[in-house]
Design a protein around this motif. Structure first.
Motif, PDB file in Angstrom:
ATOM      1  N   GLY A  57      31.459  43.697  50.777  1.00 27.53           N
ATOM      2  CA  GLY A  57      31.526  42.532  51.641  1.00 27.53           C
ATOM      3  C   GLY A  57      31.551  41.273  50.796  1.00 27.53           C
ATOM      4  N   HIS A  58      32.291  40.275  51.221  1.00 30.18           N
ATOM      5  CA  HIS A  58      32.412  39.021  50.467  1.00 30.18           C
ATOM      6  C   HIS A  58      32.067  37.842  51.370  1.00 30.18           C
ATOM      7  CE1 HIS A  58      34.800  41.279  47.459  1.00 30.18           C
ATOM      8  NE2 HIS A  58      35.421  41.800  48.495  1.00 30.18           N
ATOM      9  N   SER A  59      31.528  36.804  50.759  1.00 31.14           N
ATOM     10  CA  SER A  59      31.439  35.501  51.403  1.00 31.14           C
ATOM     11  C   SER A  59      32.207  34.523  50.526  1.00 31.14           C
ATOM     12  CB  SER A  59      29.987  35.034  51.559  1.00 31.14           C
ATOM     13  OG  SER A  59      29.351  35.710  52.625  1.00 31.14           O
ATOM     14  N   SER A  60      33.074  33.760  51.141  1.00 35.39           N
ATOM     15  CA  SER A  60      33.969  32.870  50.411  1.00 35.39           C
ATOM     16  C   SER A  60      33.234  31.638  49.898  1.00 35.39           C
ATOM     17  CB  SER A  60      35.104  32.430  51.333  1.00 35.39           C
ATOM     18  OG  SER A  60      34.596  31.576  52.360  1.00 35.39           O
ATOM     19  N   PRO A  61      33.846  30.919  48.947  1.00 36.67           N
ATOM     20  CA  PRO A  61      33.236  29.662  48.501  1.00 36.67           C
ATOM     21  C   PRO A  61      32.983  28.692  49.652  1.00 36.67           C
ATOM     22  CG  PRO A  61      34.966  30.317  46.988  1.00 36.67           C
ATOM     23  CD  PRO A  61      35.043  31.267  48.147  1.00 36.67           C
ATOM     24  N   GLU A  62      33.907  28.617  50.598  1.00 33.47           N
ATOM     25  CA  GLU A  62      33.723  27.729  51.745  1.00 33.47           C
ATOM     26  C   GLU A  62      32.523  28.163  52.588  1.00 33.47           C
ATOM     27  OE1 GLU A  62      36.291  25.755  55.427  1.00 33.47           O
ATOM     28  OE2 GLU A  62      37.133  27.407  54.249  1.00 33.47           O
ATOM     29  N   VAL A  88      27.312  48.385  39.849  1.00 33.61           N
ATOM     30  CA  VAL A  88      28.496  48.612  39.010  1.00 33.61           C
ATOM     31  C   VAL A  88      29.774  48.403  39.817  1.00 33.61           C
ATOM     32  CG1 VAL A  88      29.772  50.347  37.698  1.00 33.61           C
ATOM     33  CG2 VAL A  88      27.283  50.169  37.443  1.00 33.61           C
ATOM     34  N   ILE A  89      29.828  48.958  41.005  1.00 29.57           N
ATOM     35  CA  ILE A  89      31.041  48.820  41.815  1.00 29.57           C
ATOM     36  C   ILE A  89      31.294  47.362  42.173  1.00 29.57           C
ATOM     37  CG2 ILE A  89      32.104  49.398  44.026  1.00 29.57           C
ATOM     38  CD1 ILE A  89      30.579  52.091  43.870  1.00 29.57           C
ATOM     39  N   ALA A  90      30.238  46.641  42.571  1.00 29.07           N
ATOM     40  CA  ALA A  90      30.403  45.238  42.944  1.00 29.07           C
ATOM     41  C   ALA A  90      30.896  44.413  41.764  1.00 29.07           C
ATOM     42  CB  ALA A  90      29.083  44.678  43.460  1.00 29.07           C
ATOM     43  N   LYS A  91      30.309  44.617  40.588  1.00 26.12           N
ATOM     44  CA  LYS A  91      30.683  43.842  39.410  1.00 26.12           C
ATOM     45  C   LYS A  91      32.135  44.079  39.024  1.00 26.12           C
ATOM     46  CE  LYS A  91      30.358  41.703  35.365  1.00 26.12           C
ATOM     47  NZ  LYS A  91      30.539  40.229  35.317  1.00 26.12           N
ATOM     48  N   VAL A  92      32.537  45.331  38.962  1.00 23.57           N
ATOM     49  CA  VAL A  92      33.901  45.649  38.526  1.00 23.57           C
ATOM     50  C   VAL A  92      34.924  45.159  39.551  1.00 23.57           C
ATOM     51  CG1 VAL A  92      35.504  47.553  38.053  1.00 23.57           C
ATOM     52  CG2 VAL A  92      33.209  47.561  37.053  1.00 23.57           C
ATOM     53  N   ARG A  93      34.625  45.332  40.824  1.00 26.08           N
ATOM     54  CA  ARG A  93      35.579  44.918  41.843  1.00 26.08           C
ATOM     55  C   ARG A  93      35.704  43.395  41.915  1.00 26.08           C
ATOM     56  NH1 ARG A  93      36.856  48.852  45.718  1.00 26.08           N
ATOM     57  NH2 ARG A  93      38.143  47.206  46.662  1.00 26.08           N
ATOM     58  N   ARG A  94      34.585  42.672  41.781  1.00 30.40           N
ATOM     59  CA  ARG A  94      34.686  41.215  41.816  1.00 30.40           C
ATOM     60  C   ARG A  94      35.401  40.688  40.574  1.00 30.40           C
ATOM     61  NH1 ARG A  94      32.561  36.519  40.111  1.00 30.40           N
ATOM     62  NH2 ARG A  94      32.512  34.791  41.623  1.00 30.40           N
ATOM     63  N   ASP A  95      35.093  41.256  39.405  1.00 30.78           N
ATOM     64  CA  ASP A  95      35.791  40.851  38.181  1.00 30.78           C
ATOM     65  C   ASP A  95      37.297  41.063  38.325  1.00 30.78           C
ATOM     66  OD1 ASP A  95      33.417  40.139  37.016  1.00 30.78           O
ATOM     67  OD2 ASP A  95      33.401  41.747  35.529  1.00 30.78           O
ATOM     68  N   GLY A 119      25.524  33.282  40.825  1.00 34.76           N
ATOM     69  CA  GLY A 119      25.442  32.117  39.951  1.00 34.76           C
ATOM     70  C   GLY A 119      26.772  31.571  39.480  1.00 34.76           C
ATOM     71  N   ALA A 120      27.862  32.043  40.028  1.00 42.05           N
ATOM     72  CA  ALA A 120      29.183  31.573  39.615  1.00 42.05           C
ATOM     73  C   ALA A 120      29.475  30.185  40.165  1.00 42.05           C
ATOM     74  CB  ALA A 120      30.255  32.560  40.078  1.00 42.05           C
ATOM     75  N   TRP A 121      30.392  29.489  39.518  1.00 44.30           N
ATOM     76  CA  TRP A 121      30.874  28.206  40.032  1.00 44.30           C
ATOM     77  C   TRP A 121      32.055  28.401  40.981  1.00 44.30           C
ATOM     78  CZ3 TRP A 121      31.259  25.189  34.732  1.00 44.30           C
ATOM     79  CH2 TRP A 121      29.975  24.799  34.327  1.00 44.30           C
ATOM     80  N   ALA A 122      32.763  29.496  40.801  1.00 47.19           N
ATOM     81  CA  ALA A 122      33.980  29.726  41.580  1.00 47.19           C
ATOM     82  C   ALA A 122      34.038  31.176  42.028  1.00 47.19           C
ATOM     83  CB  ALA A 122      35.223  29.390  40.743  1.00 47.19           C
ATOM     84  N   GLY A 123      34.760  31.393  43.126  1.00 46.09           N
ATOM     85  CA  GLY A 123      34.936  32.742  43.636  1.00 46.09           C
ATOM     86  C   GLY A 123      33.882  33.105  44.660  1.00 46.09           C
ATOM     87  N   PRO A 124      34.040  34.259  45.284  1.00 46.93           N
ATOM     88  CA  PRO A 124      33.112  34.687  46.333  1.00 46.93           C
ATOM     89  C   PRO A 124      31.818  35.226  45.760  1.00 46.93           C
ATOM     90  CG  PRO A 124      34.672  36.441  45.901  1.00 46.93           C
ATOM     91  CD  PRO A 124      35.094  35.273  45.037  1.00 46.93           C
ATOM     92  N   VAL A 125      30.833  35.376  46.601  1.00 43.22           N
ATOM     93  CA  VAL A 125      29.696  36.234  46.292  1.00 43.22           C
ATOM     94  C   VAL A 125      30.026  37.575  46.936  1.00 43.22           C
ATOM     95  CG1 VAL A 125      28.339  35.520  48.331  1.00 43.22           C
ATOM     96  CG2 VAL A 125      27.198  36.495  46.347  1.00 43.22           C
ATOM     97  N   THR A 126      29.844  38.639  46.179  1.00 42.47           N
ATOM     98  CA  THR A 126      30.263  39.970  46.597  1.00 42.47           C
ATOM     99  C   THR A 126      29.062  40.894  46.668  1.00 42.47           C
ATOM    100  OG1 THR A 126      32.464  39.720  45.624  1.00 42.47           O
ATOM    101  CG2 THR A 126      31.692  41.972  45.981  1.00 42.47           C
ATOM    102  N   VAL A 127      28.973  41.644  47.744  1.00 41.12           N
ATOM    103  CA  VAL A 127      27.885  42.597  47.948  1.00 41.12           C
ATOM    104  C   VAL A 127      28.479  43.982  48.128  1.00 41.12           C
ATOM    105  CG1 VAL A 127      25.998  43.311  49.467  1.00 41.12           C
ATOM    106  CG2 VAL A 127      26.344  40.882  48.965  1.00 41.12           C
ATOM    107  N   CYS A 128      27.881  44.959  47.481  1.00 43.92           N
ATOM    108  CA  CYS A 128      28.279  46.352  47.664  1.00 43.92           C
ATOM    109  C   CYS A 128      27.123  47.118  48.288  1.00 43.92           C
ATOM    110  CB  CYS A 128      28.675  47.003  46.343  1.00 43.92           C
ATOM    111  SG  CYS A 128      29.187  48.742  46.497  1.00 43.92           S
ATOM    112  N   VAL A 141      25.929  42.116  55.368  1.00 42.05           N
ATOM    113  CA  VAL A 141      26.199  42.705  56.679  1.00 42.05           C
ATOM    114  C   VAL A 141      27.634  43.221  56.744  1.00 42.05           C
ATOM    115  CG1 VAL A 141      26.454  42.174  59.136  1.00 42.05           C
ATOM    116  CG2 VAL A 141      24.436  41.400  57.895  1.00 42.05           C
ATOM    117  N   ARG A 142      28.567  42.472  56.166  1.00 41.13           N
ATOM    118  CA  ARG A 142      29.950  42.934  56.130  1.00 41.13           C
ATOM    119  C   ARG A 142      30.065  44.242  55.355  1.00 41.13           C
ATOM    120  NH1 ARG A 142      32.445  36.858  54.955  1.00 41.13           N
ATOM    121  NH2 ARG A 142      32.777  36.298  57.164  1.00 41.13           N
ATOM    122  N   ALA A 143      29.344  44.337  54.238  1.00 38.61           N
ATOM    123  CA  ALA A 143      29.380  45.567  53.449  1.00 38.61           C
ATOM    124  C   ALA A 143      28.773  46.730  54.229  1.00 38.61           C
ATOM    125  CB  ALA A 143      28.643  45.373  52.127  1.00 38.61           C
ATOM    126  N   LEU A 144      27.621  46.516  54.821  1.00 38.84           N
ATOM    127  CA  LEU A 144      26.948  47.584  55.563  1.00 38.84           C
ATOM    128  C   LEU A 144      27.749  48.004  56.793  1.00 38.84           C
ATOM    129  CD1 LEU A 144      23.343  46.200  55.205  1.00 38.84           C
ATOM    130  CD2 LEU A 144      24.104  48.415  54.348  1.00 38.84           C
TER     131      LEU A 144
END
Length: 227
Positions: free
Chosen positions: A82-87, A149-156, A32-41, A103-106
């Protein structure tokens, strides 16, 4: 602890009914962010007793969340991000971008899981992965909570590292999510390269809405056989 701790109940069920030996928990942050990647752990924990206070990352206050993420880094059997960029989010739409990040994370795990526990009710991962979706899995399943927890802390942390380049946006505080400071900076300066230009917030930016990209709306979720 004001909440019930997560358990290995779902993982034990998957192991018993399918013969899976390696089960990964998967969770995302940044949808739900406006900026930055979506991050999956993706995290593999086995059936060991988890660290104290483990639950959905949103329920854990700082600084305990950061300390717990560090503890989990040495406790889990393995994890990968794994991350997907804003683009990519703008190009593909959120559902496909989530799948790409997952898939990148797995694929980053040292061993391919036999099965995946995915937080939420929608299977955005799909074949060839064997997926069990669990609503509030980040509160009830140990591996999913660890991934949360890992995804949240690493993306922050990633957004905090990028913050000095865009000081007015205060990414170190809002991590790219909506906030009054974030909105004011957008109105004054327009979107940065970190912003998702297909998001609806662009409609309210009179000076900058010409930059909005057509958003790819997700189709109806395909019916994917779950086990």
């Amino acid at each position: 602890m004001p909440y019930e701790p997560p358990t290995h109940r779902v993982e034990r069920s998957i192991r018993a009914t399918t013969g899976a030996k390696i089960v990964a928990g998967v969770d995302e942050v940044g949808r739900g962010a406006w900026a930055g990647p979506v991050t999956v752990c993706a995290a593999i924990t086995g059936l060991r007793r988890p660290p104290a206070d483990l639950t959905d990352s949103k329920l854990i206050p700082e600084p305990r969340r950061s300390a717990l993420a560090e503890e989990l880094g040495g406790w889990v059997t393995a994890y990968s991000l794994g991350h997907s960029s804003p683009e990519e989010i703008d190009d593909l739409g959120m559902t496909a971008a989530l799948r790409l990040a997952a898939v990148r994370a797995l694929d980053g795990l040292p061993t391919r899981p036999d099965a995946v526990i995915l937080d939420g009710k929608h299977n955005y991962l799909g074949p060839p992965w064997k997926v069990r979706t669990v609503i509030k899995g980040d509160q009830t399943c140990v591996a999913v909570a660890a991934a949360s927890v890992i995804a949240k802390v690493r993306r922050d942390a990633l957004m905090a590292e990028l913050a000095p380049q865009y000081a007015e946006f205060a990414f170190q505080e809002n991590a790219g999510y909506p906030s009054p400071v974030h909105r004011a900076a957008l109105e004054a300066q327009g979107p940065t390269p970190l912003h998702r230009l297909s998001w609806a917030y662009m409609d309210a930016l009179t000076r900058w809405k010409h930059l909005k990209r057509t958003r790819i709306e997700p189709t109806e979720h395909e019916q994917i056989d779950l086990f």
